[in-house]
Design a protein around this motif. Structure first.
Motif, PDB file in Angstrom:
ATOM      1  N   MET A   1       0.807  -1.445   0.379  1.00 55.33           N
ATOM      2  CA  MET A   1      -0.008  -0.162  -0.280  1.00 55.33           C
ATOM      3  C   MET A   1       1.171   0.979  -0.094  1.00 55.33           C
ATOM      4  N   ARG A   2       1.056   1.926  -0.927  1.00 59.13           N
ATOM      5  CA  ARG A   2       0.981   3.461  -1.221  1.00 59.13           C
ATOM      6  C   ARG A   2       1.161   3.930   0.405  1.00 59.13           C
ATOM      7  N   ASP A   3       2.623   4.796   0.304  1.00 62.29           N
ATOM      8  CA  ASP A   3       2.344   5.481   1.634  1.00 62.29           C
ATOM      9  C   ASP A   3       1.393   7.059   1.406  1.00 62.29           C
ATOM     10  N   GLY A   4       0.180   7.099   2.687  1.00 62.11           N
ATOM     11  CA  GLY A   4      -0.032   8.323   2.532  1.00 62.11           C
ATOM     12  C   GLY A   4      -1.572   7.525   1.807  1.00 62.11           C
ATOM     13  N   PHE A   5      -2.124   6.483   1.578  1.00 66.44           N
ATOM     14  CA  PHE A   5      -3.667   5.708   0.932  1.00 66.44           C
ATOM     15  C   PHE A   5      -3.693   5.722   2.425  1.00 66.44           C
ATOM     16  N   LEU A   6      -4.184   5.839   3.657  1.00 69.85           N
ATOM     17  CA  LEU A   6      -4.802   5.611   4.592  1.00 69.85           C
ATOM     18  C   LEU A   6      -5.444   7.534   4.784  1.00 69.85           C
ATOM     19  N   ASP A   7      -4.446   8.149   4.431  1.00 72.30           N
ATOM     20  CA  ASP A   7      -4.715   9.721   5.074  1.00 72.30           C
ATOM     21  C   ASP A   7      -5.394   9.948   3.702  1.00 72.30           C
ATOM     22  N   LEU A   8      -4.970   9.567   3.106  1.00 74.39           N
ATOM     23  CA  LEU A   8      -6.144  10.273   1.958  1.00 74.39           C
ATOM     24  C   LEU A   8      -7.603   9.125   1.773  1.00 74.39           C
ATOM     25  N   VAL A   9      -7.297   8.654   2.053  1.00 77.58           N
ATOM     26  CA  VAL A   9      -9.248   7.834   2.204  1.00 77.58           C
ATOM     27  C   VAL A   9      -9.911   8.658   2.717  1.00 77.58           C
ATOM     28  N   ALA A  10      -9.254   8.951   4.554  1.00 72.59           N
ATOM     29  CA  ALA A  10     -10.180   9.242   5.553  1.00 72.59           C
ATOM     30  C   ALA A  10      -9.785  10.320   5.054  1.00 72.59           C
ATOM     31  N   LYS A  11      -9.262  10.978   4.527  1.00 72.20           N
ATOM     32  CA  LYS A  11      -9.693  12.538   3.878  1.00 72.20           C
ATOM     33  C   LYS A  11     -11.371  12.868   2.793  1.00 72.20           C
ATOM     34  N   TYR A  12     -10.949  11.874   2.300  1.00 75.66           N
ATOM     35  CA  TYR A  12     -11.896  11.657   1.224  1.00 75.66           C
ATOM     36  C   TYR A  12     -13.006  11.489   2.313  1.00 75.66           C
ATOM     37  N   VAL A  13     -13.122  10.318   2.901  1.00 75.08           N
ATOM     38  CA  VAL A  13     -14.496   9.500   3.567  1.00 75.08           C
ATOM     39  C   VAL A  13     -15.253  11.495   4.216  1.00 75.08           C
ATOM     40  N   HIS A  14     -13.916  11.691   5.115  1.00 78.08           N
ATOM     41  CA  HIS A  14     -14.208  13.201   5.834  1.00 78.08           C
ATOM     42  C   HIS A  14     -15.183  14.307   5.341  1.00 78.08           C
ATOM     43  N   ILE A  15     -14.600  14.301   4.311  1.00 75.06           N
ATOM     44  CA  ILE A  15     -15.140  15.442   3.254  1.00 75.06           C
ATOM     45  C   ILE A  15     -16.679  14.970   2.479  1.00 75.06           C
ATOM     46  N   GLN A  16     -16.722  13.935   2.054  1.00 86.62           N
ATOM     47  CA  GLN A  16     -17.822  13.125   1.192  1.00 86.62           C
ATOM     48  C   GLN A  16     -19.250  12.767   2.573  1.00 86.62           C
ATOM     49  N   GLU A  17     -18.733  12.435   3.693  1.00 86.91           N
ATOM     50  CA  GLU A  17     -19.705  12.505   4.465  1.00 86.91           C
ATOM     51  C   GLU A  17     -20.414  14.056   5.187  1.00 86.91           C
ATOM     52  N   SER A  18     -19.685  15.084   4.846  1.00 88.12           N
ATOM     53  CA  SER A  18     -20.255  16.893   5.431  1.00 88.12           C
ATOM     54  C   SER A  18     -20.524  17.064   3.571  1.00 88.12           C
ATOM     55  N   ILE A  19     -20.243  16.837   2.910  1.00 89.64           N
ATOM     56  CA  ILE A  19     -20.856  17.161   1.869  1.00 89.64           C
ATOM     57  C   ILE A  19     -22.588  16.475   1.679  1.00 89.64           C
ATOM     58  N   VAL A  20     -22.454  14.569   2.111  1.00 88.59           N
ATOM     59  CA  VAL A  20     -23.520  14.430   1.982  1.00 88.59           C
ATOM     60  C   VAL A  20     -24.407  14.930   2.925  1.00 88.59           C
ATOM     61  N   CYS A  21     -24.588  15.086   4.306  1.00 90.69           N
ATOM     62  CA  CYS A  21     -24.184  15.619   5.248  1.00 90.69           C
ATOM     63  C   CYS A  21     -25.654  17.057   5.153  1.00 90.69           C
ATOM     64  N   ASN A  84     -20.725   7.178   4.016  1.00 90.53           N
ATOM     65  CA  ASN A  84     -19.273   6.298   4.095  1.00 90.53           C
ATOM     66  C   ASN A  84     -18.830   5.431   3.298  1.00 90.53           C
ATOM     67  N   PHE A  85     -19.809   5.254   2.064  1.00 88.96           N
ATOM     68  CA  PHE A  85     -19.390   4.028   1.167  1.00 88.96           C
ATOM     69  C   PHE A  85     -17.719   4.507  -0.011  1.00 88.96           C
ATOM     70  N   ILE A  86     -17.300   3.513  -0.201  1.00 87.70           N
ATOM     71  CA  ILE A  86     -16.510   4.191  -1.142  1.00 87.70           C
ATOM     72  C   ILE A  86     -16.047   3.087  -1.921  1.00 87.70           C
ATOM     73  N   ASP A  87     -15.124   3.597  -3.106  1.00 89.60           N
ATOM     74  CA  ASP A  87     -14.917   2.589  -4.203  1.00 89.60           C
ATOM     75  C   ASP A  87     -13.902   3.105  -4.988  1.00 89.60           C
ATOM     76  N   TRP A  88     -13.794   2.467  -5.742  1.00 92.07           N
ATOM     77  CA  TRP A  88     -12.230   2.231  -6.328  1.00 92.07           C
ATOM     78  C   TRP A  88     -12.285   3.907  -7.171  1.00 92.07           C
ATOM     79  N   TRP A  89     -13.131   4.119  -7.847  1.00 86.10           N
ATOM     80  CA  TRP A  89     -14.031   4.499  -8.554  1.00 86.10           C
ATOM     81  C   TRP A  89     -14.084   6.825  -8.077  1.00 86.10           C
TER      82      TRP A  89
END
Length: 132
Positions: A1-21, A84-89
């Motif tokens: 797994m590439r360095d920073g992958f987990l942090d980017l996923v966490a950032k994505y989910v945080h933004i997505q949850e805020s937007i969806v809400c 909090n749903f994510i997929d590769w796309w």
């Protein structure tokens, strides 16, 4: 797994949850229909003091951060009501907008690693992010 992958996923989910809400607060009909009837084809919402332009497409909505130094993309292309749903796309679109180029196989491998560790759980062709 590439360095920073987990942090980017966490950032994505945080933004997505805020937007969806915020989006579902403004447009409650979004969860009433697979095709989001009653939701404008395009518009602008404010989330956390930032303006996000949106365009409805098919069964989803693509959000673009307006202004600032970043031009982030959050593409909630299906399962809009599962914030909090994510997929590769979704991740590929977001990573690219962050200037991180990862191909489909690399993202899937990262998600499989997260699944093995319990950080995500498989759900409807993607994953549910389990970290609060």
């Amino acid at each position: 797994m590439r360095d920073g992958f987990l942090d980017l996923v966490a950032k994505y989910v945080h933004i997505q949850e805020s937007i969806v809400c915020e989006f579902t607060r403004l447009y409650p009909a979004v969860n009433d229909s697979k095709w989001m009837l009653g939701v404008p084809a395009k518009g602008l919402i404010n989330v956390g003091g930032e303006s996000w332009r949106f365009i409805k497409h098919g069964a989803g909505v693509r959000f673009f951060l307006e202004g600032g130094t970043e031009r982030l993309i959050i593409d909630v292309h299906r399962l809009f009501g599962v914030s909090n749903f994510i997929d590769w796309w979704r991740l590929a679109q977001f990573f690219e907008s962050c200037g991180v180029n990862m191909d489909k196989d690399e993202i899937i491998l990262g998600l499989q690693g997260m699944n093995s560790s319990g950080s995500v759980s498989e759900y409807d062709g993607g994953y549910i992010y389990n970290i609060a």
